[in-house]
Every structure is written in structure tokens, then in C-alpha cells.
Write an enzyme that holds these catalytic residues in place. Structure first.
Site: not given
Ligand SMILES: *[C@@H]1O[C@H](CO)[C@@H](O)[C@H](O)[C@H]1NC(C)=O
Length: 292
Positions: A103, A107, A105
């Protein structure tokens, strides 16, 4: 007389053509993404040029890409929840599936009006993350669209904001450190409520009187990406001519930009969190800290 009626005809033709193009470009987001959460809270505007995700007390919303990718340089322009966005999290990331997932990311943690968003980044390899770096931004991310880019090639991952690198995660497999290289990933984005942790440990609560909260997306670009199909074919591996992004690394000037961002806007770096890792930093940190 003749000229005015022909100009009317031309005008009519232009408006017919214009509406044809609007209709044919409608649902751009529909072509690339499925809404997988909060159906009625995801909306297409401007004939599919803009997608909004909304969050209210009932639920948030989210989409995922139809395509799976194995490497790519992928852009999305995002305009974040304006005003009092405290407790809202807009996540934009690549992820594979399964217990040993990879993953990458971005955010965005909202804040009360006038206080800065936090851009939180992380990299998971084979189900293990704990590689957080957090930044403030050098602009107000709620006023306009800004471009958030994930470069993921076999040598490195680079996070870019408006073309400026903010973070690099290199392939250090030769040191025994895992790197996401084998599992195709989809793009996901969700807008959700996390006022139990995202606001300095739940200090500030979401103000639901401001709902619905809205984040907007436009100009998605996956032209420079390897699409993975039928669980076995990559659109890239048949030739070595995959585009500059496939070999991209930071130039001296770009590395200078990244250092500027990290010096002035980085607010958390797992690689300097000795309290969290009292028995030694993660191995990639030791290698990187020696280099710089
Ligand atoms: C919100 O603003 C406060 C005060 O400026 C700051 O300490 C914090 O890092 C900001 N971001 C979040 C998500 O709390």
C-alpha cells in the site's frame, strides 16, 4: 440575409457539436472508477469532469479504480474539504489485496477553520507499514485543486505534490528490505470520519452541523502506468520502452526541493522517532540516515 441565416446554421451546428462532446465525455469518472461505498454520496459534476465524495453523519463514501496497476506514475487533482474539516480524513492510495498487501498512502487529516491540514504518508510492504511521514502543506489545499502524484517504479516510490517531491522510498531489497514489486494495486479514495484519532488523538470532534463534507477530484491521469489484466498480463512488460517514468529518479535539483519540503514542512518522520523504536530504527532508516 443569406449570410445571417448561414451564421445561424453554423451556430446551431456548433451547439449541437458542443452538446455531443459534452455527452460523449460524460461519465469520465465512471469509465475509470467504481463507487464502492456510500453510493448516493458520490456525485459527478461538470459532465463527469469532477467527482465529489461526501461525508455526513450517516456515512462517508469512496471509489476504487477499475484497473489494477503494476507500477505507474499516477496523478489526481484533489480539492479538500473546506472550512471546519476537523475529524474528516480524505484518503487517496494504492493498495493490493490479501493479508500480505502492499500500500502507498496519501491521507489528508482535516482541521478546524484556519488551521493546517496534515498530509500523512505511509508505505506498506507485505502487510507491514509503520513508515509514517507527515507534512504541512505550503498552500491551502481547500481553495483550489492540487496535483497529488504517486510515482511507483521498480526502483523507487516518490510522493509528489504539484510536481514537488516530498518523500522517496527506495528499493533496498539488496539490503533485505521488502519493496512492493510483485502485487498489482488499485487506486482507492475514501472520505470518512476519524475524529476518534485524527485530531491529535481525538481532541477535536467533528462538527456535524457543517455536514455534508465534500472533497472534489478531477484530471485523473493514468497514461503513464502499467495496467494489469486478466491477473497475468502487464501492459508494460512486452517492451523496454515504458516511458521515462519507469526509470525516473530524483535529479539533484528535485532532491533539493524535497530537502526544502522536509526541512520546512515535515512534522513527523518515523526514521527519527527513537522513542517509538527504542531497540533500533527500521533498517531502511539506518541506511538512509548514513547516506545524507
Ligand atoms: C490542526 O491545527 C493544530 C494547531 O495549529 C495543529 O497542531 C495540528 O497539527 C493540526 N492538524 C491536525 C490534524 O490536528
Amino acid at each position: 440575409m443569406a449570410s445571417s441565416s448561414s451564421s445561424v446554421a453554423v451556430g446551431l451546428l456548433i451547439s449541437i457539436l458542443a452538446s455531443f462532446f459534452m455527452v460523449s465525455s460524460a461519465g469520465k469518472f465512471n469509465q475509470d472508477f467504481d463507487i464502492v461505498w456510500g453510493q448516493n454520496k458520490a456525485k459527478e459534476l461538470n459532465y463527469g469532469q469532477i467527482l465529489t465524495l461526501n461525508l455526513d453523519k450517516e456515512s462517508g463514501s469512496g471509489f476504487e479504480s477499475k484497473n489494477e496497476y503494476l507500477f505507474g506514475k499516477i496523478d489526481m487533482q484533489i480539492k479538500l474539504v473546506p472550512g471546519n474539516s476537523a475529524g474528516t480524513v480524505t484518503a487517496y492510495y494504492l493498495s493490493s489485496k490479501g493479508a500480505n498487501w502492499d500500500e502507498i498512502d496519501f491521507e489528508f487529516l482535516g482541521n478546524v477553520t484556519g488551521e493546517p491540514y496534515i498530509l500523512h504518508t505511509n508505505v506498506f510492504c507485505q502487510g507491514k507499514g509503520n513508515r509514517e511521514q507527515q507534512f504541512y502543506l505550503w498552500f491551502d489545499p481547500t481553495k483550489d485543486f492540487h496535483t497529488y502524484t504517486i510515482l511507483w517504479n521498480p526502483q523507487r516510490i516518490i510522493f509528489y505534490v504539484d510536481g514537488i517531491p516530498i518523500r522517496e522510498f527506495e528499493n533496498l531489497e539488496s539490503y533485505g528490505i521488502p519493496f512492493p514489486r510483485h502485487q498489482p494495486m488499485r487506486i482507492y479514495s475514501t472520505l470518512w470520519n476519524a475524529d476518534d484519532w485524527a485530531t491529535r488523538g481525538g481532541l477535536v470532534k467533528t462538527d456535524w452541523s457543517q455536514a455534508p463534507f465534500t472533497a472534489s477530484y478531477t484530471n485523473f491521469n493514468d497514461d503513464n502506468a502499467c495496467v494489469w489484466t486478466y491477473g497475468q498480463y502487464s501492459s508494460c512488460d512486452s517492451n523496454n520502452d515504458n516511458g521515462a517514468w519507469y526509470w525516473e529518479k530524483l535529479s539533484f535539483a528535485r532532491r533539493g526541493q524535497m530537502k526544502w519540503v522536509q526541512k520546512n514542512y515535515m512534522i513527523y518522520n518515523y526514521c527519527t522517532d527513537y522513542k517509538r523504536f527504542p531497540y533500533g530504527l527500521p533498517e531502511e532508516c539506518n541506511i538512509k540516515n548514513q547516506e545524507f
